[in-house]
Design an enzyme around this catalytic site. Sequence first.
Site, PDB file in Angstrom:
ATOM      1  N   ALA A 138       0.863  -1.186   0.000  1.00 52.09           N
ATOM      2  CA  ALA A 138       0.000   0.000   0.000  1.00 52.09           C
ATOM      3  C   ALA A 138       0.892   1.225   0.000  1.00 52.09           C
ATOM      4  CB  ALA A 138      -0.906   0.017   1.226  1.00 52.09           C
ATOM      5  N   GLU A 157      -3.270   4.730   5.232  1.00 52.54           N
ATOM      6  CA  GLU A 157      -2.897   5.453   4.005  1.00 52.54           C
ATOM      7  C   GLU A 157      -3.675   6.763   3.886  1.00 52.54           C
ATOM      8  OE1 GLU A 157      -0.320   4.374   2.714  1.00 52.54           O
ATOM      9  OE2 GLU A 157      -0.344   2.374   3.602  1.00 52.54           O
TER      10      GLU A 157
HETATM   11 ZN   LIG Z   1       2.652   4.539   5.925  1.00 50.20          ZN
END
Ligand SMILES: [Zn+2]
Length: 875
Positions: free
Chosen positions: A279, A315
């Site tokens: 991610a 995120e």
């Molecule tokens: Zn991070």
Amino acid sequence: MKLALVSFAAFAALASAATADAPKLMLDENAVPQRYRLDLTLVPGENTFRGTVEIDVRVANPTRLVWLNSQDLKIGSVAWHAAGGDLTPVLTPEEHGFIGLQFNGPVSGEATVRFEYSGSIGLHSNAGIFALDEDGETYIYSMFETSDARRAFPCFDQPEFKTPWQITLHVPRAASAFANSPQESETPESGGMKAVRFRESKPLPSYLVAFAAGRFETVDAGRVGHAPVRIIVPRGHTESAAFAAKSIPQLLALEEKYFGRPYPYEKLDSLVMPISNFAMENAGLITYGQSLLLAEPSDDTIERQQECTLVAAHEMAHQWLGDMVTTRWWDDVWLNEAFATWMERKITGEWKPEWHIDVVGAQSRLKSMDLDSLVSARRIVQPIESESDIANAFDDITYEKGSAVLRMFEDYAGVEQFRHGVQLYLKRYEWRAATTQEFLAAVSEGAGVDIAPAFRTFLDRTGAPLVSMAVDCSGAKPVLRLSQKRALPIGAPAASSPAWQIPLFILYRDGTRVRTLRTLLTSAHQEIPLPGGCPSWLLGNNEGGGYYRVRYEGDLLDRLFGAHGPRLSAAERVSELGNALALVDTGDVAPARALALAPRFAGDPNHDVVEQAMYIAGILERPDVPDGLRPNAARFIREVFGARAEKLGWSASGDDNEETRLLRTRLVPFVAGEGDDRTLIDGAEALARRWLKDRGSVEPDLVEPALDVAAQFGDRDLWDTIHKQALAEKDPAIQERLLHALGSFRDRTLAEASLQLMLKHEFDPRETFRPLLTGPLDHPETWDLPFAFVTRHLDDLLSGLPREVGNDYASEFPFTGKVFCDVDHRRALDDFFRDRVKNYTGGERNLRQTLETIDVCIARRKAVEPGLAEFLKAH
Ligand SMILES: [Zn+2]
């Protein structure tokens, strides 16, 4: 930022001397980018791309040499346009990612530099611009953190340089294209192509620029405030995005609320890549590995949903912390990563209180204190002196210790006050870069309490404190005696460290009343008179929220866990059990005493607490136990956990709640695998065979544990079946489970056969690397195989694996020795890697930490083995 400033000065001197020596790590600040216009042609299926980039720059002091970053690009032309006329600088040869523009006379002031160039699209690596295939389609992606934007365009590739970016992508008409900002226009072009132009972005550092091209499909997830939210998936996967499409906008709205300001960008796209475990927080275009973000509704599990939620919350938190306010240089990257880790738990806990995410925080804190017990551990703020230091900076010290320390000072300052501090920090540095010092000053000011001096003692120093607590009731008034030193395992080289300033949050019971004591322990020893009578119990780390271990003196530990002790929360039970376990390794708690806690908590209602009790019993699975006594260890595990595991069994019943289902996935495979429970092993085999024949016939959350246990005790026939299905599997999430199972075989021949798959190119080496190389480390029958395999096939392995800086798989090879516990294996590991790791980015520290882990094990084994043997003989 003291050290980085020294480096700036050093490189500035180099540049003004107009020497042709390329900078080693950082650019100077003499030429600063103001704005980029990037134009790229990306055609899925082709191995190269073409581009032009125009960079508006401002040059402070006259110079004949301007440095910037470019790596593995073929530069066709470079031109310098300035008010005084156009120049054609001469390029220096590329030297480890740097190029210089050389001029006949000095240049300064405003100018635009324009490059025409081409580069290659990576097929075996996720760095720079690269392609991934899924179901016959090719998709193009980008990934630039930390230093790979320079593989996609010449640029000033440092986080402090934040500018607007205008991106145009030329792609085939059938493909769609995405970038950080919303699309502005789309124009047909010749040759079946089209030009997609995106709006100019907010100020971004190069590492957060992102784009993608391919025949994706898009799922509309509504809006949050002004921002449309979409999930962008490879073709045919829109239905698997249901959970992400529901959770992401809700989590984003909660983060807006916490930060007290709107989501900073115009839109939020979550873009799926057909790989696992990945991610990246690109501004407005977050990328996720497919198995994290997508799951077919019939195949989904609570654990996958929890992971998806935590990673998405992480995120998205970066959009404020990291993207809008950016770390100035990589030595302060904890400002990005620790913050996002701390926020992911805060927001997930708010969104789904029934998941008890605070307990996950307590577990992670324990884990990072383990790593922090190594003398060779990093500091949270570690000076960056090489590319290896940048690669090493993304470890559990940065993420987990950093977030634990944030959490501790949030408690200390007060939750609301701390939030005001974070909001002031965001306001003060929005769209800019900031340093640790600036963060501490802003938060202290906003919170109304100066946390900086105490906070710094945790940022600039390795180790976790061990706080001894004793209550003396011999005088007229009870006195709490506190002392601190560094928590170090038995046999560690003595390290003297100055006192930390530790916020302690203590609870104790005085008669019928529970009192709280908050204090800042600032010296090596401190005495505090306690109001009231002699305490009947004392809890040294309320909610397990402090980053320190507690040594309870006298009978305080017995009282804490005794019949008249406190009612501990799940996070406190996890924290105190983990504390007792850690103190076995420091020599402060006898193994038998810790082991006695396992039966106490084996029946706990919370699955994470039971798991912590399993870790305690796991002492008996370590190399410290003589081989002849392993059957006794298995018997102890069956005695303690067997009845509950058998009652849960391998099949879910309709009225199981989430807690029961999660407990089953952890406890049943543990008793089967580590307790050698024949009934449960047979059950796992039957279940695995059933699933291999008919994928829909097994509860999704039992598939991985059943496959894992079946493989541990499996034969060649099972290996062949799993191997064949892994080869044919198209769904990355299911292939991940099958590869994980191939890494779990305890039969040495089959484990070796699995390792050989890493050489055969049947699978993407990025997908086989971790499950196949680290799986055998879990079992005493096979734990020497991975290192031996690496030594025999090093060159073949190196030729197939990604080797970019920051993504150098070779740096993990030394970890194949992390379970060794004897001098011969230690010497073999050291001899083999000592010189070689110098060529693996980040490898030297990984080897050093592995060798120290082995030393700790050897010393502990000597100290603990007699006690364990005695305990096991009695069982
Ligand atoms: Zn991070």
